[in-house]
Design a protein around this motif. Structure first.
Motif, PDB file in Angstrom:
ATOM      1  N   LEU A 132      43.459   6.556  24.416  1.00  0.00           N
ATOM      2  CA  LEU A 132      42.463   5.502  24.615  1.00  0.00           C
ATOM      3  C   LEU A 132      42.218   5.219  26.090  1.00  0.00           C
ATOM      4  N   ASP A 133      43.188   5.578  26.910  1.00  0.00           N
ATOM      5  CA  ASP A 133      43.093   5.231  28.327  1.00  0.00           C
ATOM      6  C   ASP A 133      42.484   6.329  29.190  1.00  0.00           C
ATOM      7  N   CYS A 134      43.026   7.543  29.101  1.00  0.00           N
ATOM      8  CA  CYS A 134      42.565   8.585  30.017  1.00  0.00           C
ATOM      9  C   CYS A 134      41.663   9.616  29.347  1.00  0.00           C
ATOM     10  N   GLY A 135      41.532   9.553  28.038  1.00  0.00           N
ATOM     11  CA  GLY A 135      40.619  10.455  27.360  1.00  0.00           C
ATOM     12  C   GLY A 135      41.171  11.843  27.075  1.00  0.00           C
ATOM     13  N   SER A 136      42.477  12.043  27.292  1.00  0.00           N
ATOM     14  CA  SER A 136      43.072  13.322  26.905  1.00  0.00           C
ATOM     15  C   SER A 136      43.053  13.436  25.382  1.00  0.00           C
ATOM     16  N   TYR A 137      43.033  14.668  24.910  1.00  0.00           N
ATOM     17  CA  TYR A 137      43.013  14.839  23.454  1.00  0.00           C
ATOM     18  C   TYR A 137      43.621  16.169  23.073  1.00  0.00           C
ATOM     19  N   THR A 138      44.063  16.275  21.838  1.00  0.00           N
ATOM     20  CA  THR A 138      44.584  17.538  21.323  1.00  0.00           C
ATOM     21  C   THR A 138      43.441  18.307  20.677  1.00  0.00           C
ATOM     22  N   GLY A 139      43.674  19.547  20.390  1.00  0.00           N
ATOM     23  CA  GLY A 139      42.724  20.285  19.565  1.00  0.00           C
ATOM     24  C   GLY A 139      42.730  19.699  18.159  1.00  0.00           C
ATOM     25  N   THR A 140      41.703  19.982  17.424  1.00  0.00           N
ATOM     26  CA  THR A 140      41.628  19.498  16.043  1.00  0.00           C
ATOM     27  C   THR A 140      42.383  20.447  15.127  1.00  0.00           C
ATOM     28  N   VAL A 141      43.233  19.888  14.276  1.00  0.00           N
ATOM     29  CA  VAL A 141      43.934  20.669  13.269  1.00  0.00           C
ATOM     30  C   VAL A 141      43.228  20.437  11.942  1.00  0.00           C
ATOM     31  N   GLY A 142      42.666  21.474  11.418  1.00  0.00           N
ATOM     32  CA  GLY A 142      41.878  21.329  10.197  1.00  0.00           C
ATOM     33  C   GLY A 142      42.716  21.444   8.935  1.00  0.00           C
ATOM     34  N   TYR A 143      42.175  20.950   7.857  1.00  0.00           N
ATOM     35  CA  TYR A 143      42.814  21.129   6.554  1.00  0.00           C
ATOM     36  C   TYR A 143      41.748  21.467   5.518  1.00  0.00           C
ATOM     37  N   LYS A 144      42.213  22.114   4.436  1.00  0.00           N
ATOM     38  CA  LYS A 144      41.261  22.565   3.428  1.00  0.00           C
ATOM     39  C   LYS A 144      41.230  21.664   2.211  1.00  0.00           C
ATOM     40  N   ASP A 145      42.379  21.087   1.893  1.00  0.00           N
ATOM     41  CA  ASP A 145      42.433  20.259   0.692  1.00  0.00           C
ATOM     42  C   ASP A 145      43.372  19.081   0.920  1.00  0.00           C
ATOM     43  N   GLU A 146      43.485  18.270  -0.080  1.00  0.00           N
ATOM     44  CA  GLU A 146      44.280  17.042   0.016  1.00  0.00           C
ATOM     45  C   GLU A 146      45.742  17.343   0.356  1.00  0.00           C
ATOM     46  N   ASP A 147      46.253  18.458  -0.149  1.00  0.00           N
ATOM     47  CA  ASP A 147      47.646  18.812   0.118  1.00  0.00           C
ATOM     48  C   ASP A 147      47.892  19.108   1.590  1.00  0.00           C
ATOM     49  N   GLY A 148      46.910  19.714   2.219  1.00  0.00           N
ATOM     50  CA  GLY A 148      47.084  20.106   3.607  1.00  0.00           C
ATOM     51  C   GLY A 148      46.791  18.980   4.584  1.00  0.00           C
ATOM     52  N   ARG A 149      46.339  17.895   4.058  1.00  0.00           N
ATOM     53  CA  ARG A 149      45.847  16.821   4.892  1.00  0.00           C
ATOM     54  C   ARG A 149      46.937  16.185   5.758  1.00  0.00           C
ATOM     55  N   LYS A 150      48.023  15.807   5.105  1.00  0.00           N
ATOM     56  CA  LYS A 150      49.104  15.166   5.856  1.00  0.00           C
ATOM     57  C   LYS A 150      49.703  16.142   6.856  1.00  0.00           C
ATOM     58  N   GLN A 151      49.846  17.389   6.425  1.00  0.00           N
ATOM     59  CA  GLN A 151      50.382  18.415   7.323  1.00  0.00           C
ATOM     60  C   GLN A 151      49.520  18.549   8.571  1.00  0.00           C
ATOM     61  N   ALA A 152      48.232  18.524   8.387  1.00  0.00           N
ATOM     62  CA  ALA A 152      47.326  18.655   9.529  1.00  0.00           C
ATOM     63  C   ALA A 152      47.499  17.470  10.474  1.00  0.00           C
ATOM     64  N   ALA A 153      47.621  16.281   9.902  1.00  0.00           N
ATOM     65  CA  ALA A 153      47.816  15.088  10.730  1.00  0.00           C
ATOM     66  C   ALA A 153      49.145  15.184  11.479  1.00  0.00           C
ATOM     67  N   GLU A 154      50.174  15.672  10.801  1.00  0.00           N
ATOM     68  CA  GLU A 154      51.479  15.807  11.453  1.00  0.00           C
ATOM     69  C   GLU A 154      51.442  16.853  12.558  1.00  0.00           C
ATOM     70  N   ARG A 155      50.711  17.919  12.336  1.00  0.00           N
ATOM     71  CA  ARG A 155      50.607  18.955  13.373  1.00  0.00           C
ATOM     72  C   ARG A 155      49.861  18.444  14.596  1.00  0.00           C
ATOM     73  N   ALA A 156      48.824  17.683  14.360  1.00  0.00           N
ATOM     74  CA  ALA A 156      48.089  17.102  15.486  1.00  0.00           C
ATOM     75  C   ALA A 156      49.019  16.172  16.273  1.00  0.00           C
ATOM     76  N   ALA A 157      49.810  15.379  15.543  1.00  0.00           N
ATOM     77  CA  ALA A 157      50.759  14.480  16.202  1.00  0.00           C
ATOM     78  C   ALA A 157      51.796  15.280  16.983  1.00  0.00           C
ATOM     79  N   MET A 158      52.220  16.411  16.427  1.00  0.00           N
ATOM     80  CA  MET A 158      53.218  17.228  17.117  1.00  0.00           C
ATOM     81  C   MET A 158      52.650  17.803  18.417  1.00  0.00           C
TER      82      MET A 158
END
Ligand SMILES: [Zn+2]
Length: 73
Positions: free
Chosen positions: A33-59
């Motif tokens: 929110l402060d400096c505007g840095s960001y990670t790449g987007t981690v995509g997901y295909k279905d509901e199962d992959g959704r949390k994993q994608a969020a966790e990978r982005a966080a990682m």
């Protein structure tokens, strides 16, 4: 239940500001929110992959793999 609330984000690796996990069209990324840095987007295909994608982005964020869009570098 918002899965992004379960995910632990460290402070921004660039400026130690607050990171925010964002969802966009079938993917997650984390942005500062402060400096505007960001990670790449981690995509997901279905509901199962959704949390994993969020966790990978966080990682990516937590390990400092961010793109710094701030000018002057
Ligand atoms: Zn930052």
């Amino acid at each position: 239940m918002d899965i992004t609330e379960e995910i632990e984000l460290h402070d921004c690796p660039i400026c130690a500001g607050a990171g925010l996990i964002e969802e966009e069209d079938h993917g997650y990324y984390v942005a500062c929110l402060d400096c505007g840095s960001y990670t790449g987007t981690v995509g997901y295909k279905d509901e199962d992959g959704r949390k994993q994608a969020a966790e990978r982005a966080a990682m990516l964020w937590n390990t400092g793999k961010v793109i710094n869009s701030a000018p002057g570098e």
